[in-house]
Design a protein around this motif. Structure first.
Motif, PDB file in Angstrom:
ATOM      1  N   PRO A  71       0.815  -1.226   0.000  1.00 26.12           N
ATOM      2  CA  PRO A  71       0.000   0.000   0.000  1.00 26.12           C
ATOM      3  C   PRO A  71       0.847   1.275   0.000  1.00 26.12           C
ATOM      4  O   PRO A  71       0.474   2.269  -0.639  1.00 26.12           O
ATOM      5  CB  PRO A  71      -0.827  -0.120   1.286  1.00 26.12           C
ATOM      6  N   VAL A  72       1.990   1.245   0.706  1.00 29.27           N
ATOM      7  CA  VAL A  72       2.870   2.420   0.745  1.00 29.27           C
ATOM      8  C   VAL A  72       3.488   2.666  -0.634  1.00 29.27           C
ATOM      9  O   VAL A  72       3.517   3.801  -1.126  1.00 29.27           O
ATOM     10  CB  VAL A  72       3.977   2.228   1.803  1.00 29.27           C
ATOM     11  N   ILE A  73       3.985   1.600  -1.268  1.00 29.91           N
ATOM     12  CA  ILE A  73       4.582   1.705  -2.594  1.00 29.91           C
ATOM     13  C   ILE A  73       3.550   2.153  -3.625  1.00 29.91           C
ATOM     14  O   ILE A  73       3.805   3.065  -4.434  1.00 29.91           O
ATOM     15  CB  ILE A  73       5.200   0.352  -3.019  1.00 29.91           C
ATOM     16  N   GLU A  74       2.387   1.529  -3.594  1.00 28.52           N
ATOM     17  CA  GLU A  74       1.333   1.852  -4.556  1.00 28.52           C
ATOM     18  C   GLU A  74       0.879   3.299  -4.426  1.00 28.52           C
ATOM     19  O   GLU A  74       0.737   4.019  -5.427  1.00 28.52           O
ATOM     20  CB  GLU A  74       0.140   0.919  -4.349  1.00 28.52           C
ATOM     21  N   HIS A  75       0.664   3.752  -3.204  1.00 31.64           N
ATOM     22  CA  HIS A  75       0.201   5.129  -2.988  1.00 31.64           C
ATOM     23  C   HIS A  75       1.251   6.144  -3.426  1.00 31.64           C
ATOM     24  O   HIS A  75       0.927   7.160  -4.056  1.00 31.64           O
ATOM     25  CB  HIS A  75      -0.136   5.330  -1.514  1.00 31.64           C
ATOM     26  N   PHE A  76       2.502   5.854  -3.121  1.00 31.76           N
ATOM     27  CA  PHE A  76       3.562   6.812  -3.405  1.00 31.76           C
ATOM     28  C   PHE A  76       3.795   6.980  -4.903  1.00 31.76           C
ATOM     29  O   PHE A  76       4.002   8.099  -5.399  1.00 31.76           O
ATOM     30  CB  PHE A  76       4.860   6.391  -2.719  1.00 31.76           C
ATOM     31  N   TYR A  77       3.781   5.884  -5.658  1.00 33.01           N
ATOM     32  CA  TYR A  77       4.159   5.938  -7.068  1.00 33.01           C
ATOM     33  C   TYR A  77       2.975   6.038  -8.036  1.00 33.01           C
ATOM     34  O   TYR A  77       3.195   6.121  -9.245  1.00 33.01           O
ATOM     35  CB  TYR A  77       5.000   4.710  -7.427  1.00 33.01           C
ATOM     36  N   LYS A  78       1.763   6.064  -7.528  1.00 35.86           N
ATOM     37  CA  LYS A  78       0.598   6.014  -8.411  1.00 35.86           C
ATOM     38  C   LYS A  78       0.507   7.214  -9.352  1.00 35.86           C
ATOM     39  O   LYS A  78      -0.025   7.097 -10.456  1.00 35.86           O
ATOM     40  CB  LYS A  78      -0.685   5.893  -7.600  1.00 35.86           C
ATOM     41  N   ASP A  79       1.041   8.361  -8.956  1.00 39.53           N
ATOM     42  CA  ASP A  79       0.967   9.550  -9.805  1.00 39.53           C
ATOM     43  C   ASP A  79       2.344   9.953 -10.339  1.00 39.53           C
ATOM     44  O   ASP A  79       2.542  11.086 -10.770  1.00 39.53           O
ATOM     45  CB  ASP A  79       0.341  10.722  -9.045  1.00 39.53           C
ATOM     46  N   LYS A  80       3.308   9.001 -10.317  1.00 41.80           N
ATOM     47  CA  LYS A  80       4.660   9.284 -10.789  1.00 41.80           C
ATOM     48  C   LYS A  80       4.991   8.430 -12.009  1.00 41.80           C
ATOM     49  O   LYS A  80       4.317   7.434 -12.283  1.00 41.80           O
ATOM     50  CB  LYS A  80       5.675   9.037  -9.667  1.00 41.80           C
ATOM     51  N   LYS A  81       6.045   8.822 -12.723  1.00 43.66           N
ATOM     52  CA  LYS A  81       6.451   8.101 -13.941  1.00 43.66           C
ATOM     53  C   LYS A  81       7.311   6.885 -13.566  1.00 43.66           C
ATOM     54  O   LYS A  81       8.430   6.708 -14.050  1.00 43.66           O
ATOM     55  CB  LYS A  81       7.212   9.042 -14.876  1.00 43.66           C
ATOM     56  N   VAL A  82       6.774   6.082 -12.663  1.00 41.20           N
ATOM     57  CA  VAL A  82       7.440   4.866 -12.202  1.00 41.20           C
ATOM     58  C   VAL A  82       6.477   3.699 -12.363  1.00 41.20           C
ATOM     59  O   VAL A  82       5.418   3.664 -11.729  1.00 41.20           O
ATOM     60  CB  VAL A  82       7.889   4.986 -10.729  1.00 41.20           C
ATOM     61  N   ASP A  83       6.836   2.752 -13.212  1.00 42.34           N
ATOM     62  CA  ASP A  83       6.029   1.572 -13.467  1.00 42.34           C
ATOM     63  C   ASP A  83       6.422   0.481 -12.471  1.00 42.34           C
ATOM     64  O   ASP A  83       7.525  -0.043 -12.512  1.00 42.34           O
ATOM     65  CB  ASP A  83       6.269   1.094 -14.910  1.00 42.34           C
ATOM     66  N   TYR A  84       5.500   0.154 -11.551  1.00 49.62           N
ATOM     67  CA  TYR A  84       5.755  -0.872 -10.541  1.00 49.62           C
ATOM     68  C   TYR A  84       4.896  -2.112 -10.786  1.00 49.62           C
ATOM     69  O   TYR A  84       4.723  -2.953  -9.890  1.00 49.62           O
ATOM     70  CB  TYR A  84       5.496  -0.314  -9.133  1.00 49.62           C
ATOM     71  N   SER A  85       4.378  -2.255 -11.996  1.00 45.28           N
ATOM     72  CA  SER A  85       3.458  -3.346 -12.316  1.00 45.28           C
ATOM     73  C   SER A  85       4.107  -4.726 -12.227  1.00 45.28           C
ATOM     74  O   SER A  85       3.410  -5.732 -12.072  1.00 45.28           O
ATOM     75  CB  SER A  85       2.872  -3.138 -13.719  1.00 45.28           C
ATOM     76  N   ALA A  86       5.428  -4.800 -12.325  1.00 41.58           N
ATOM     77  CA  ALA A  86       6.107  -6.101 -12.263  1.00 41.58           C
ATOM     78  C   ALA A  86       6.182  -6.657 -10.844  1.00 41.58           C
ATOM     79  O   ALA A  86       6.440  -7.850 -10.655  1.00 41.58           O
ATOM     80  CB  ALA A  86       7.520  -5.975 -12.838  1.00 41.58           C
ATOM     81  N   LEU A  87       5.949  -5.830  -9.837  1.00 43.51           N
ATOM     82  CA  LEU A  87       6.094  -6.273  -8.453  1.00 43.51           C
ATOM     83  C   LEU A  87       5.039  -7.324  -8.092  1.00 43.51           C
ATOM     84  O   LEU A  87       3.871  -7.216  -8.464  1.00 43.51           O
ATOM     85  CB  LEU A  87       5.968  -5.080  -7.498  1.00 43.51           C
ATOM     86  N   HIS A  88       5.465  -8.328  -7.351  1.00 44.07           N
ATOM     87  CA  HIS A  88       4.571  -9.391  -6.883  1.00 44.07           C
ATOM     88  C   HIS A  88       4.035  -9.018  -5.508  1.00 44.07           C
ATOM     89  O   HIS A  88       4.805  -8.744  -4.586  1.00 44.07           O
ATOM     90  CB  HIS A  88       5.316 -10.726  -6.812  1.00 44.07           C
ATOM     91  N   TYR A  89       2.700  -9.040  -5.368  1.00 43.28           N
ATOM     92  CA  TYR A  89       2.058  -8.690  -4.105  1.00 43.28           C
ATOM     93  C   TYR A  89       1.516  -9.955  -3.461  1.00 43.28           C
ATOM     94  O   TYR A  89       0.605 -10.595  -3.973  1.00 43.28           O
ATOM     95  CB  TYR A  89       0.942  -7.671  -4.360  1.00 43.28           C
TER      96      TYR A  89
END
Length: 302
Positions: A71-89
């Motif tokens: 949740p911390v990672i998702e909230h922080f990067y949701k409006d930034k030019k950082v693609d975190y879609s590869a991360l396993h939750y």
């Protein structure tokens, strides 16, 4: 056209940071906390945050996310030019986080990294070759064993330059690297009996890339195979916190590689990037910008 400029593989976690009012206290005494934050952390996440603020598009991958960290990672990067879609939750997993006490000159980290790497099951992703292919340059953490080595091998195969940190001089990671940054902390832990000059020779003999040995506020040593070492004195700044300074130096090297800077420019830019970071707390909420880095470099010349 690729959706990102830089691929990062490594540590992505939640950091609970505490900035102290005074020096780190002795055992069985009291320390006053000035301010505290729950923010993104880890070598790769901090690098991603800094690079994004410098105008780069990022895709990152690394350790598994848990219910306390995603949740911390998702909230922080949701409006930034950082693609975190590869991360396993993994919702059954708490996630990896650390607790860091910082005064003006030191930072002391508490965590569970020993047990994390001691687990039988690996809680990090295997890298994806296509992700590397889509990037211009790569930033690589050495912590994930064969998976980190695989990134280095694919970079070599695909002709993708990469920056790595804190790896052995006789490793594939050093051999194929375009830039290798070795911290004083790593040297003290792994090569305490070697002089910096001896280590410089050992590292440079094993790679065609640029080798950089950092030493906190003291002179940086850098150079390549067959060269005598060059030296660069870090920028003099008023330090607020040193947390993330090394990660920001790494980000500066990645950016410099992306911009095809020469060796002296790489070291100067990365040092200025880290210098600006030391004047702020916490870095994720106050990452260095190009104007600040440029101003620090220009003021040094003047």
């Amino acid at each position: 056209m690729s959706q990102y400029d830089i691929y990062l593989y490594g540590m992505i976690l939640k950091t609970n940071s505490f900035l102290l009012c005074n020096a780190y206290p002795k055992a069985d005494t009291y320390g006053e906390i000035k301010v505290k934050y729950e923010v993104t952390g880890g070598e790769t996440a901090t690098c991603a945050t800094v690079l994004e603020n410098l105008g780069c598009r990022i895709k990152m991958d690394g350790n598994h996310m848990g219910r306390n960290t995603y949740p911390v990672i998702e909230h922080f990067y949701k409006d930034k030019k950082v693609d975190y879609s590869a991360l396993h939750y993994d919702k059954e997993y708490e996630g990896l986080e650390d607790y860091v006490m910082i005064d003006q000159e030191t930072r002391t980290c508490f965590g569970t990294f020993g047990s994390y790497f001691g687990e039988q099951n690996k809680r990090w992703n295997r890298p994806n070759k296509e992700d590397i292919l889509g990037a211009k340059v790569v930033g690589l953490d050495p912590f994930f064993g064969e998976e980190s080595i695989q990134v280095a091998k694919w970079c070599k195969e695909l002709g993708k330059p990469y920056v790595v940190i804190d790896c052995p001089f006789d490793s594939v990671l050093n051999q194929f690297a375009s830039v290798n940054v070795i911290s004083n902390e790593y040297i003290k832990g792994q090569y305490a009996d070697d002089s910096r000059e001896e280590l410089f020779k050992k590292y440079t003999e094993q790679t065609e890339g640029l080798v950089i040995l950092t030493l906190g506020v003291k002179e940086i040593m850098y150079g390549r195979k067959g060269e005598k070492p060059h030296y660069f004195k870090p920028y003099n700044v008023e330090v607020v916190s040193t947390l993330g300074a090394g990660d920001t130096f790494k980000a500066g090297c990645v950016y410099a590689l992306f911009k095809e800077m020469d060796d002296e420019e790489v070291v100067s830019f990365a040092s200025a990037c880290a210098g600006v970071a030391c004047t702020k707390f916490p870095i994720p909420l106050n990452p260095p910008c190009l104007e600040e880095i440029d101003a620090l470099q220009r003021n040094r010349i003047l």
